[in-house]
Design a protein around this motif. Sequence first.
Motif, PDB file in Angstrom:
ATOM      1  N   LEU A 110      54.027  27.738  21.686  1.00  0.00           N
ATOM      2  CA  LEU A 110      52.926  28.334  20.930  1.00  0.00           C
ATOM      3  C   LEU A 110      52.102  27.255  20.223  1.00  0.00           C
ATOM      4  O   LEU A 110      50.855  27.309  20.219  1.00  0.00           O
ATOM      5  CB  LEU A 110      53.479  29.326  19.904  1.00  0.00           C
ATOM      6  CG  LEU A 110      52.433  30.036  19.030  1.00  0.00           C
ATOM      7  CD1 LEU A 110      51.503  30.882  19.897  1.00  0.00           C
ATOM      8  CD2 LEU A 110      53.123  30.909  17.977  1.00  0.00           C
ATOM      9  N   VAL A 111      52.794  26.275  19.650  1.00  0.00           N
ATOM     10  CA  VAL A 111      52.102  25.178  18.961  1.00  0.00           C
ATOM     11  C   VAL A 111      51.252  24.383  19.949  1.00  0.00           C
ATOM     12  O   VAL A 111      50.065  24.115  19.702  1.00  0.00           O
ATOM     13  CB  VAL A 111      53.120  24.261  18.261  1.00  0.00           C
ATOM     14  CG1 VAL A 111      52.439  23.008  17.710  1.00  0.00           C
ATOM     15  CG2 VAL A 111      53.830  25.011  17.143  1.00  0.00           C
ATOM     16  N   LEU A 112      51.846  24.005  21.085  1.00  0.00           N
ATOM     17  CA  LEU A 112      51.121  23.216  22.082  1.00  0.00           C
ATOM     18  C   LEU A 112      49.934  23.987  22.651  1.00  0.00           C
ATOM     19  O   LEU A 112      48.854  23.434  22.861  1.00  0.00           O
ATOM     20  CB  LEU A 112      52.070  22.808  23.210  1.00  0.00           C
ATOM     21  CG  LEU A 112      53.156  21.795  22.837  1.00  0.00           C
ATOM     22  CD1 LEU A 112      54.102  21.576  24.016  1.00  0.00           C
ATOM     23  CD2 LEU A 112      52.525  20.476  22.422  1.00  0.00           C
ATOM     24  N   THR A 113      50.135  25.300  22.902  1.00  0.00           N
ATOM     25  CA  THR A 113      49.042  26.122  23.435  1.00  0.00           C
ATOM     26  C   THR A 113      47.893  26.203  22.445  1.00  0.00           C
ATOM     27  O   THR A 113      46.717  26.039  22.811  1.00  0.00           O
ATOM     28  CB  THR A 113      49.554  27.539  23.762  1.00  0.00           C
ATOM     29  OG1 THR A 113      50.602  27.453  24.727  1.00  0.00           O
ATOM     30  CG2 THR A 113      48.419  28.399  24.309  1.00  0.00           C
ATOM     31  N   ALA A 114      48.220  26.459  21.171  1.00  0.00           N
ATOM     32  CA  ALA A 114      47.177  26.569  20.148  1.00  0.00           C
ATOM     33  C   ALA A 114      46.391  25.261  20.021  1.00  0.00           C
ATOM     34  O   ALA A 114      45.152  25.264  19.951  1.00  0.00           O
ATOM     35  CB  ALA A 114      47.800  26.956  18.804  1.00  0.00           C
ATOM     36  N   LEU A 115      47.096  24.136  20.004  1.00  0.00           N
ATOM     37  CA  LEU A 115      46.423  22.846  19.858  1.00  0.00           C
ATOM     38  C   LEU A 115      45.563  22.521  21.071  1.00  0.00           C
ATOM     39  O   LEU A 115      44.418  22.071  20.928  1.00  0.00           O
ATOM     40  CB  LEU A 115      47.462  21.739  19.632  1.00  0.00           C
ATOM     41  CG  LEU A 115      48.232  21.793  18.307  1.00  0.00           C
ATOM     42  CD1 LEU A 115      49.287  20.689  18.261  1.00  0.00           C
ATOM     43  CD2 LEU A 115      47.283  21.659  17.128  1.00  0.00           C
ATOM     44  N   CYS A 116      46.096  22.735  22.262  1.00  0.00           N
ATOM     45  CA  CYS A 116      45.334  22.417  23.482  1.00  0.00           C
ATOM     46  C   CYS A 116      44.099  23.303  23.626  1.00  0.00           C
ATOM     47  O   CYS A 116      43.003  22.824  23.954  1.00  0.00           O
ATOM     48  CB  CYS A 116      46.236  22.558  24.715  1.00  0.00           C
ATOM     49  SG  CYS A 116      47.537  21.311  24.820  1.00  0.00           S
ATOM     50  N   VAL A 117      44.277  24.607  23.403  1.00  0.00           N
ATOM     51  CA  VAL A 117      43.133  25.519  23.505  1.00  0.00           C
ATOM     52  C   VAL A 117      42.114  25.200  22.410  1.00  0.00           C
ATOM     53  O   VAL A 117      40.901  25.245  22.645  1.00  0.00           O
ATOM     54  CB  VAL A 117      43.598  26.989  23.421  1.00  0.00           C
ATOM     55  CG1 VAL A 117      42.388  27.922  23.389  1.00  0.00           C
ATOM     56  CG2 VAL A 117      44.498  27.325  24.595  1.00  0.00           C
ATOM     57  N   GLY A 118      42.599  24.866  21.201  1.00  0.00           N
ATOM     58  CA  GLY A 118      41.693  24.509  20.115  1.00  0.00           C
ATOM     59  C   GLY A 118      40.846  23.294  20.451  1.00  0.00           C
ATOM     60  O   GLY A 118      39.625  23.286  20.239  1.00  0.00           O
ATOM     61  N   VAL A 119      41.475  22.253  20.990  1.00  0.00           N
ATOM     62  CA  VAL A 119      40.735  21.042  21.386  1.00  0.00           C
ATOM     63  C   VAL A 119      39.751  21.361  22.505  1.00  0.00           C
ATOM     64  O   VAL A 119      38.603  20.883  22.509  1.00  0.00           O
ATOM     65  CB  VAL A 119      41.725  19.939  21.814  1.00  0.00           C
ATOM     66  CG1 VAL A 119      40.973  18.768  22.439  1.00  0.00           C
ATOM     67  CG2 VAL A 119      42.537  19.464  20.621  1.00  0.00           C
ATOM     68  N   ALA A 120      40.171  22.183  23.463  1.00  0.00           N
ATOM     69  CA  ALA A 120      39.294  22.555  24.570  1.00  0.00           C
ATOM     70  C   ALA A 120      38.067  23.326  24.069  1.00  0.00           C
ATOM     71  O   ALA A 120      36.937  23.088  24.520  1.00  0.00           O
ATOM     72  CB  ALA A 120      40.062  23.398  25.589  1.00  0.00           C
ATOM     73  N   LEU A 121      38.286  24.252  23.123  1.00  0.00           N
ATOM     74  CA  LEU A 121      37.164  25.010  22.566  1.00  0.00           C
ATOM     75  C   LEU A 121      36.179  24.095  21.847  1.00  0.00           C
ATOM     76  O   LEU A 121      34.953  24.270  21.949  1.00  0.00           O
ATOM     77  CB  LEU A 121      37.673  26.082  21.605  1.00  0.00           C
ATOM     78  CG  LEU A 121      38.342  27.311  22.232  1.00  0.00           C
ATOM     79  CD1 LEU A 121      38.828  28.256  21.141  1.00  0.00           C
ATOM     80  CD2 LEU A 121      37.386  28.034  23.161  1.00  0.00           C
ATOM     81  N   LEU A 122      36.690  23.101  21.114  1.00  0.00           N
ATOM     82  CA  LEU A 122      35.802  22.174  20.416  1.00  0.00           C
ATOM     83  C   LEU A 122      35.030  21.299  21.408  1.00  0.00           C
ATOM     84  O   LEU A 122      33.865  20.950  21.163  1.00  0.00           O
ATOM     85  CB  LEU A 122      36.606  21.299  19.454  1.00  0.00           C
ATOM     86  CG  LEU A 122      37.172  22.009  18.219  1.00  0.00           C
ATOM     87  CD1 LEU A 122      37.920  21.019  17.327  1.00  0.00           C
ATOM     88  CD2 LEU A 122      36.076  22.697  17.423  1.00  0.00           C
TER      89      LEU A 122
END
Length: 495
Positions: A235-247
């Motif tokens: 969950l942590v890795l998914t949130a961070l990766c998707v967050g960076v991708a969105l930015l």
Amino acid sequence: MTTPDTQAADPRRWWALAVIAIAQLMIVLDATIVNIALPSAQKALDISDADRQWVITAYLLAFGGLLLLGGRIGDLFGRKRTFLVGLIGFALASGLGGFAVNGGMLFAARALQGAFGALLAPSALALLSVTFRDPRERATAFGVFGALAGGGAAIGLITGGLLTEFLSWRWCLYVNVPIAVVTAVGASYLLVRDHIDRSRRVRLDLPGAVLGCGGLLLIVYGTSEAVSRGWSDWLVLTALCVGVALLAVFALVERRTEHALLPIHLISDRNRAGGALAVGLAVIGMYGLFLFLTYYLQGIQGYSPIKAGVSFLPMTAAIVVSAAGIASRLMTRVPTRNLVVPGLLLGAAGMAWLTQLKVDSSYLTTVLPAELLLGLGMGLVFMPTMNLATLGVAPEETGAASAIINSAQQVGGSIGTALLNTIAASVTAAYLATRNPTDPLVQAQGAVHGYVIATTVAMGILLAAAVVAFLLIDHRPAPGEDEGRDAAAAARAAV
């Protein structure tokens, strides 16, 4: 012709500074004031250990995730109006939290606090920027603002301890109501009126809001969850990766958007970007010190909440002296880099001093010198970088520019808390695995060992921040430099 930028200075501007400073202090201290009250609130509302983190996380998520949107709303609809809405909303949310009858109600109130704080924080910095144009007065005003930005978290710990011990945990929320209401009344009379060009069609960049705010929200959420789940959790890795991708997508979209939520030229400026990066990295180390010293003083040394909070007063005083007494005097005389880089090195020296920490260390010889060094250093960092955030920015973009530095602080604080806490916990676990984990002395030694290693990492981060600031920040003060904002805005309009 007299314009808002060339008219005489507002004679009420110093009273306006007091209003803006109080609002800023309320925002910053609310990130930590509930920390000490959390055990009492958890017991009173029967909140589980698994859910108690949401008292902190709900505020951080809403605040960090909505800062970019809050900054742009101020630019489009008026910073004074947005500031007042933020104040009143913050008061209502605080009152709701104080009346909470269960955990869900408290979590919702804290999220509302964060949302209205995201309106309030960028507007406060933007109002400060447009109120003070004279370079010397601007230096003084930003010295006060920078001192509060750096010392507010420590003041929150002290205030939380006092209110929790002598009144109730609920007063850590109630206290915001009278402060916000009085500040709103003062703001309605004292703050400068916005001069918004009504001929411009007001449009809000909704795709940018979804992408930018969504990316920040996921990054803050991922780092917050890393404290309990660990950095390798899916969950942590998914949130961070998707967050960076969105930015990343956000940056591409903003380049092609006429009414961008965050105009790209604001973050492409090397001084503004360097200042934001320096602040974000500095806050990682600073929040680490708050976190570990709070645990150390209460858990190892047996300090009461009040005594632990008061022990941070010297650092707060050092920040005030450094920002308002030193940096504000030198800001118009020396290159900004000559303040920020030494400040980060002083902070790193404070962390280095703290690596001497032992179970039986003396506060006077170990903790106090580290606090003073870090406080003096952070005062030299926060004030000039806050000034760089809005320096030379067109009036209609000061809210967006303010949101950049606020977002850097927020993301840095979230990452710092999660990263350093994870390091300390894993080092302590490894230490206890090779010794007798049931011995109280060994447990204390293991905890302190974890704090020391995490503090060493924080020292390295501050040193890295000094390198970033040295390479990126090249601003040199010039007489009347802030008066160039109109020329810069006109040049961009011509292009």
